[in-house]
Design an enzyme around this catalytic site. Sequence first.
Site, PDB file in Angstrom:
ATOM      1  N   TYR A 154     -14.457  80.976  26.566  1.00  0.00           N
ATOM      2  CA  TYR A 154     -14.837  80.742  25.170  1.00  0.00           C
ATOM      3  C   TYR A 154     -13.846  79.798  24.495  1.00  0.00           C
ATOM      4  O   TYR A 154     -14.241  78.816  23.849  1.00  0.00           O
ATOM      5  CB  TYR A 154     -14.882  82.085  24.438  1.00  0.00           C
ATOM      6  CG  TYR A 154     -15.410  82.014  23.024  1.00  0.00           C
ATOM      7  CD1 TYR A 154     -16.769  81.895  22.787  1.00  0.00           C
ATOM      8  CD2 TYR A 154     -14.549  82.087  21.935  1.00  0.00           C
ATOM      9  CE1 TYR A 154     -17.272  81.853  21.491  1.00  0.00           C
ATOM     10  CE2 TYR A 154     -15.031  82.045  20.637  1.00  0.00           C
ATOM     11  CZ  TYR A 154     -16.400  81.923  20.421  1.00  0.00           C
ATOM     12  OH  TYR A 154     -16.883  81.876  19.127  1.00  0.00           O
ATOM     13  N   LYS A 158     -14.670  76.054  23.147  1.00  0.00           N
ATOM     14  CA  LYS A 158     -14.533  75.735  21.729  1.00  0.00           C
ATOM     15  C   LYS A 158     -13.492  74.647  21.494  1.00  0.00           C
ATOM     16  O   LYS A 158     -13.644  73.806  20.598  1.00  0.00           O
ATOM     17  CB  LYS A 158     -14.186  77.009  20.939  1.00  0.00           C
ATOM     18  CG  LYS A 158     -15.304  78.040  20.905  1.00  0.00           C
ATOM     19  CD  LYS A 158     -16.572  77.485  20.266  1.00  0.00           C
ATOM     20  CE  LYS A 158     -17.618  78.572  20.048  1.00  0.00           C
ATOM     21  NZ  LYS A 158     -18.828  78.077  19.380  1.00  0.00           N
TER      22      LYS A 158
END
Length: 250
Positions: A154, A158
């Site tokens: 993640y 990002k």
Amino acid sequence: MNRFSGQTAVVTGAASGIGAACAARFAAEGAAVLVSDIADEAGEAVAAAIRADGGRAAYVRCDVSSEEDWTALREEAHTRFGPVSILHSNAFTHTTVAAHELPVALWDREMAVNLRALYLATRTFLDDLRTECGSVVATSSVHADFGLPGYPAYAAAKGGLCALVRQLAVEYGPDVRFNSVLPGPILTDVWNDVDEEGRRMSAAATALARLGRPEEVASAVAFLASADAAYITGTNLVVDGGWTVKKDSK
């Protein structure tokens, strides 16, 4: 305000949370909105609620990791409302696990949904966005800048998203603006499994001493998408109540 009157907006991950709030905000300010997600029932409900409030909206299913789904979404947008001038790339997925325990398939899925989606979205709607002098806003995260246990894929996705936003801003300016928001602890469905003590701890970690609301992120997204931000591109706007600036130390 009617900052988006006569415009068409696409919002992914719009069946709940930040995406639903952004879809409602765009519609309230005059845009026709394509509500996109893979949660069909919830997505239909978001679009129906917008229409009940007098706005224009339709739900279209789209797995943002699929090039074919993006193509179908563009066709639906053109058929229902016309060329797209606002794109909010917001869909995400996440599994909390350390890197050495994360299966390769889940790593690849997080990269596809959280990062590749913006690349596919840009390819799909670039002609529209150029013609309309449009705006793209991606939802990144404070995880792009700060490390917490259990977020390897993640955080990587990002962080890559912020870099990609900068690159796309340079690649396609001055015709299209690209920006992102980096939400902090925003009270969405992902917090359903967090107990009250965990919520209090996270709220206390912010300078404003509370969790944020999806509508507060929607305000930032709407600003970046609007003409009010006409001279802003390639930026990553933190929306976290001061989570990233507060440290407890003596």
